[in-house]
Motif scaffolding. Structure first.
Motif, mmCIF file in Angstrom:
data_model
loop_
_atom_site.group_PDB
_atom_site.id
_atom_site.type_symbol
_atom_site.label_atom_id
_atom_site.label_comp_id
_atom_site.label_asym_id
_atom_site.label_seq_id
_atom_site.Cartn_x
_atom_site.Cartn_y
_atom_site.Cartn_z
ATOM 1 N N PRO A 13 0.701 -1.013 0.013
ATOM 2 C CA PRO A 13 0.446 0.071 -0.248
ATOM 3 C C PRO A 13 0.843 1.399 -0.415
ATOM 4 C CG PRO A 13 -0.166 -1.585 1.749
ATOM 5 C CD PRO A 13 0.255 -1.510 0.975
ATOM 6 N N ALA A 14 1.828 1.101 0.758
ATOM 7 C CA ALA A 14 2.864 2.603 1.094
ATOM 8 C C ALA A 14 3.801 3.309 -0.485
ATOM 9 C CB ALA A 14 4.031 2.124 1.580
ATOM 10 N N ASN A 15 4.170 1.840 -1.555
ATOM 11 C CA ASN A 15 4.807 2.079 -2.327
ATOM 12 C C ASN A 15 3.283 2.801 -4.047
ATOM 13 O OD1 ASN A 15 6.613 1.619 -2.783
ATOM 14 N ND2 ASN A 15 6.543 -0.820 -3.087
ATOM 15 N N THR A 16 1.890 1.974 -3.695
ATOM 16 C CA THR A 16 0.883 2.614 -3.861
ATOM 17 C C THR A 16 0.452 4.274 -3.883
ATOM 18 O OG1 THR A 16 -0.441 0.608 -5.177
ATOM 19 C CG2 THR A 16 -1.453 1.963 -5.204
ATOM 20 N N GLY A 17 0.590 3.846 -2.263
ATOM 21 C CA GLY A 17 0.057 5.964 -2.119
ATOM 22 C C GLY A 17 1.362 6.484 -2.228
ATOM 23 N N ASN A 18 2.616 6.587 -2.165
ATOM 24 C CA ASN A 18 3.617 7.062 -2.929
ATOM 25 C C ASN A 18 3.226 7.230 -4.709
ATOM 26 O OD1 ASN A 18 4.684 7.838 -0.453
ATOM 27 N ND2 ASN A 18 6.295 5.788 -0.728
ATOM 28 N N ILE A 19 3.107 6.452 -5.308
ATOM 29 C CA ILE A 19 2.944 6.692 -6.509
ATOM 30 C C ILE A 19 1.354 7.747 -6.762
ATOM 31 C CG2 ILE A 19 2.018 5.643 -8.723
ATOM 32 C CD1 ILE A 19 4.024 3.621 -7.504
ATOM 33 N N ALA A 20 0.307 7.588 -5.579
ATOM 34 C CA ALA A 20 -0.928 8.644 -6.568
ATOM 35 C C ALA A 20 -0.086 9.293 -5.938
ATOM 36 C CB ALA A 20 -1.833 7.911 -5.075
ATOM 37 N N ARG A 21 0.502 10.101 -4.896
ATOM 38 C CA ARG A 21 1.256 11.271 -4.202
ATOM 39 C C ARG A 21 1.929 11.911 -6.121
ATOM 40 N NH1 ARG A 21 3.669 13.368 1.145
ATOM 41 N NH2 ARG A 21 3.597 15.529 0.590
ATOM 42 N N THR A 22 2.650 11.239 -6.356
ATOM 43 C CA THR A 22 3.353 11.365 -7.771
ATOM 44 C C THR A 22 2.158 11.860 -8.740
ATOM 45 O OG1 THR A 22 4.796 10.479 -6.653
ATOM 46 C CG2 THR A 22 5.222 10.778 -9.421
ATOM 47 N N CYS A 23 1.174 10.907 -9.211
ATOM 48 C CA CYS A 23 0.604 11.245 -10.185
ATOM 49 C C CYS A 23 -0.028 12.834 -9.736
ATOM 50 C CB CYS A 23 -0.687 9.953 -9.909
ATOM 51 S SG CYS A 23 0.579 8.436 -10.674
ATOM 52 N N ALA A 24 -0.886 12.694 -8.051
ATOM 53 C CA ALA A 24 -1.607 13.720 -8.330
ATOM 54 C C ALA A 24 -0.425 15.531 -8.843
ATOM 55 C CB ALA A 24 -1.775 13.827 -7.191
ATOM 56 N N ALA A 25 0.717 14.910 -8.501
ATOM 57 C CA ALA A 25 1.672 16.219 -8.465
ATOM 58 C C ALA A 25 1.860 16.798 -10.042
ATOM 59 C CB ALA A 25 3.180 15.579 -7.506
ATOM 60 N N THR A 26 2.163 15.158 -10.442
ATOM 61 C CA THR A 26 2.008 15.999 -11.951
ATOM 62 C C THR A 26 0.831 15.495 -12.960
ATOM 63 O OG1 THR A 26 2.822 13.105 -12.154
ATOM 64 C CG2 THR A 26 3.957 14.633 -11.998
ATOM 65 N N ASN A 27 0.031 15.562 -11.977
ATOM 66 C CA ASN A 27 -1.739 15.678 -13.745
ATOM 67 C C ASN A 27 -1.909 14.014 -14.242
ATOM 68 O OD1 ASN A 27 -2.701 17.974 -12.548
ATOM 69 N ND2 ASN A 27 -1.042 19.201 -13.901
ATOM 70 N N THR A 28 -1.026 13.503 -13.412
ATOM 71 C CA THR A 28 -0.903 11.640 -14.365
ATOM 72 C C THR A 28 -2.086 10.886 -13.570
ATOM 73 O OG1 THR A 28 1.541 11.612 -14.410
ATOM 74 C CG2 THR A 28 0.124 9.332 -14.863
ATOM 75 N N HIS A 29 -2.983 10.070 -14.849
ATOM 76 C CA HIS A 29 -3.488 9.579 -14.611
ATOM 77 C C HIS A 29 -3.320 8.130 -13.859
ATOM 78 C CE1 HIS A 29 -8.053 8.143 -16.002
ATOM 79 N NE2 HIS A 29 -7.362 6.749 -15.253
ATOM 80 N N LEU A 30 -3.356 7.143 -12.722
ATOM 81 C CA LEU A 30 -3.414 6.249 -12.436
ATOM 82 C C LEU A 30 -4.098 5.113 -12.568
ATOM 83 C CD1 LEU A 30 -1.244 4.813 -9.972
ATOM 84 C CD2 LEU A 30 -3.124 5.235 -8.705
ATOM 85 N N ASN A 31 -3.177 3.985 -12.948
ATOM 86 C CA ASN A 31 -4.128 2.448 -12.991
ATOM 87 C C ASN A 31 -3.450 1.950 -12.586
ATOM 88 O OD1 ASN A 31 -6.053 3.173 -16.470
ATOM 89 N ND2 ASN A 31 -3.573 4.305 -16.042
ATOM 90 N N LEU A 32 -4.964 0.993 -11.510
ATOM 91 C CA LEU A 32 -4.741 0.053 -11.102
ATOM 92 C C LEU A 32 -5.417 -1.068 -11.606
ATOM 93 C CD1 LEU A 32 -5.402 1.757 -7.641
ATOM 94 C CD2 LEU A 32 -3.221 1.041 -8.343
ATOM 95 N N ILE A 33 -4.496 -2.295 -11.466
ATOM 96 C CA ILE A 33 -4.729 -3.917 -12.638
ATOM 97 C C ILE A 33 -5.146 -4.650 -11.433
ATOM 98 C CG2 ILE A 33 -4.233 -5.238 -13.657
ATOM 99 C CD1 ILE A 33 -2.445 -3.249 -15.731
ATOM 100 N N GLU A 34 -5.639 -4.792 -11.392
ATOM 101 C CA GLU A 34 -6.676 -6.085 -10.100
ATOM 102 C C GLU A 34 -5.916 -7.389 -10.691
ATOM 103 O OE1 GLU A 34 -10.609 -5.075 -10.008
ATOM 104 O OE2 GLU A 34 -10.634 -3.711 -8.119
#
Length: 169
Positions: A13-34
Motif C-alpha cells: 500500500p505505501a508504494n501505491t500511496g506514494n505513486i498516487a501522490r506523484t500522480c497528483a503532483a504531475t497530473n498523471t492518471h493512475l491505473n490499478l490492475i486487479e
C-alpha cells in the motif's frame, strides 16, 4: 494527451500511496490492475498518499487484458529491469499521444510471457544489478514520469510558485 502510470497487481500500500501522490503532483492518471494486495481504503495507503488521494484520477481494471483494451489507443511501455533499452532513449515529446507506463508487481514483476510478447515496448532504468535486485517501485515510477514530463517541457506543471511566507523571495 495524458500520461498514465499503471500498476499490475500492486501488493504494498505505501508504494501505491506514494505513486498516487506523484500522480497528483504531475497530473498523471493512475491505473490499478486487479487483484490488488490491499484495499484502497487501507490506512497505510492513505497515509502514504496523504490528503492527495482524492485528487488522483484513478481507473481500476479487472485484469491485465482489461487494461490493455483500455490503453490500446495509446503508446505502452513496460518498465522492467529486464529491458534492453533505457527509458531515456525514448522520445515522449508528442503531446498528442497518451503514454502508458506499466509497472509489475513488487515481488515478481510482470508476467514473463507477457514481457516476451511486448519486448519492443520494454524500458529500464540503469542500475548496478550486482548490488540490488531492483529499485523501489514508487521511486522508479517517479523517475520515469519526471523524465516524460521533462521531455514534455513540464506541460501543465508550475515551474515557479510563490508562497505567502516564501523562504526564497
Amino acid at each position: 494527451m495524458t500520461n498514465h502510470i499503471a500498476l499490475f497487481e500492486p501488493l504494498i500500500p505505501a508504494n501505491t500511496g506514494n505513486i498516487a501522490r506523484t500522480c497528483a503532483a504531475t497530473n498523471t492518471h493512475l491505473n490499478l490492475i486487479e487483484p490488488l494486495g490491499f484495499k484502497t481504503d487501507d490506512k497505510h495507503l492513505k497515509r502514504a498518499g496523504l490528503d492527495y488521494w482524492n485528487d488522483v484520477n484513478i481507473t481500476y481494471h479487472a485484469n491485465l487484458e482489461a487494461f490493455l483494451e483500455a490503453s490500446k489507443e495509446g503508446e505502452l511501455f513496460l518498465v522492467s529491469k529486464f529491458a534492453n533499452r533505457t527509458y531515456s532513449e525514448v522520445d515522449y515529446t508528442d503531446t498528442e499521444k497518451d503514454y502508458y507506463f506499466l509497472f509489475g508487481k513488487e515481488t515478481t514483476g510482470l508476467p514473463e510471457e507477457f514481457m516476451r510478447a511486448h519486448e519492443d515496448e520494454c524500458v529500464r532504468l540503469p542500475m548496478n544489478d550486482e548490488h540490488v535486485r531492483s529499485l523501489n517501485l514508487s521511486n522508479t515510477a517517479a523517475i520515469m514520469i519526471y523524465e516524460v514530463m521533462r521531455q514534455q517541457s513540464f506541460n501543465g506543471l508550475e515551474l515557479q510558485h510563490h508562497y505567502e511566507n516564501d523562504k526564497i523571495d
